[in-house]
Design an enzyme around this catalytic site. Structure first.
Site, PDB file in Angstrom:
ATOM      1  N   TYR A 153       0.838  -1.202   0.000  1.00  0.00           N
ATOM      2  CA  TYR A 153       0.000   0.000   0.000  1.00  0.00           C
ATOM      3  C   TYR A 153       0.875   1.254   0.000  1.00  0.00           C
ATOM      4  CZ  TYR A 153      -3.562   3.325   1.623  1.00  0.00           C
ATOM      5  OH  TYR A 153      -4.420   4.394   1.744  1.00  0.00           O
ATOM      6  N   LYS A 157       1.253   3.971  -3.041  1.00  0.00           N
ATOM      7  CA  LYS A 157       0.838   5.352  -2.792  1.00  0.00           C
ATOM      8  C   LYS A 157       1.996   6.327  -2.996  1.00  0.00           C
ATOM      9  CE  LYS A 157      -3.549   5.053  -1.715  1.00  0.00           C
ATOM     10  NZ  LYS A 157      -4.618   5.810  -2.400  1.00  0.00           N
TER      11      LYS A 157
END
Length: 252
Positions: A153, A157
């Site tokens: 994640y 990002k």
């Protein structure tokens, strides 16, 4: 929620049936925009579209055909597309990257990075190239440091953060591209991280709420931020600074 006016504007918000995405869709609607929403749950998409008197199309943003269909729907329903908020994300695979399954790793990048790019391309070609607009990508405060168990994640990002800067440089002056980076926010996806914990050390002494992030997004897409592009707005309650413990020096 605010006095910012988006009357006469149209917006597309991804991941818009709960958490930050729903709060953003509601804020844009309250400011006067017509809003098109998407998420994977078709029942929830229909419910939110009715609530907002907007439009909706369910689907999985790992599907490369969905962005074009979403932009086409917004243009068909509203006749324009001034605002794009790329909020949808997946946080799998969790755990050490040495154990990450290739398929889940690829999916994280398809949804968290590839879909925002494709949506921006479609919005640009369909409306924004000729008429201008504003794009906001929802990143994370954790994109700039190592986080235990959320490597896929955070890395995806971080790529989205860099994509934001690149697009801002390419699409100006007509289209502004910015990002917001929330700290730990009380959403369902982040429940594993905040439930049962206290915000120890945070200067503002609480975790974030989806509405905190929505207000930041609303400012970025409004006319109040007309000279802001390529920026990342940190909305984290002071996570990166923590509280300074001040001690008096001897004799002071």
């Amino acid at each position: 929620m605010t006095s910012y006016s988006l009357h006469g504007r149209a917006a597309l918000v991804t991941g818009a049936t709960k958490g930050i995405g729903l709060a953003v869709a509601r804020a844009l609607t309250e400011a006067g925009a017509r809003v098109c929403v998407t998420a994977r749950d078709s029942v929830e998409v229909r419910r939110v579209a009715r609530e907002l008197d907007g439009a909706g199309l369910p689907g999985d943003l790992a599907d490369p055909a969905l962005p074009r269909a979403l932009v086409a729907l917004a243009l068909r329903e509203f006749g324009r597309l001034d605002v794009l908020v790329n909020n949808a994300a997946v946080n799998q695979p969790l755990g050490p990257l040495m154990d990450a399954e290739p398929a889940l790793w690829a999916r994280a990048f398809a949804v968290n990075v590839g879909a925002p790019l494709r949506l921006t391309q479609c919005a640009w070609r369909g409306w924004m190239r000729e008429h201008g607009g504003a794009v906001v990508n929802v990143c994370t405060e954790g994109a700039v440091h190592v986080g235990a168990g959320v490597g896929a994640y955070s890395v995806s990002k971080a790529a989205l953060l860099r994509l934001t800067e690149q697009l801002a440089g390419e699409l100006g002056p007509g289209v502004r591209v910015n990002s917001v980076s929330p700290g730990l926010t009380r959403t369902g996806m982040a429940r594993f991280a905040w439930e049962g914990r206290t915000p120890d050390g945070l200067p503002l002494e609480r975790f974030g709420e989806p509405e905190d992030v929505a207000r930041a997004v609303l400012w970025l897409v409004s006319g109040e931020a007309d000279w802001v592009t390529g920026a990342d707005l940190l909305v984290d309650g002071g996570t990166r600074v923590r509280r300074a413990r001040v001690h008096h020096l001897p004799g002071a």
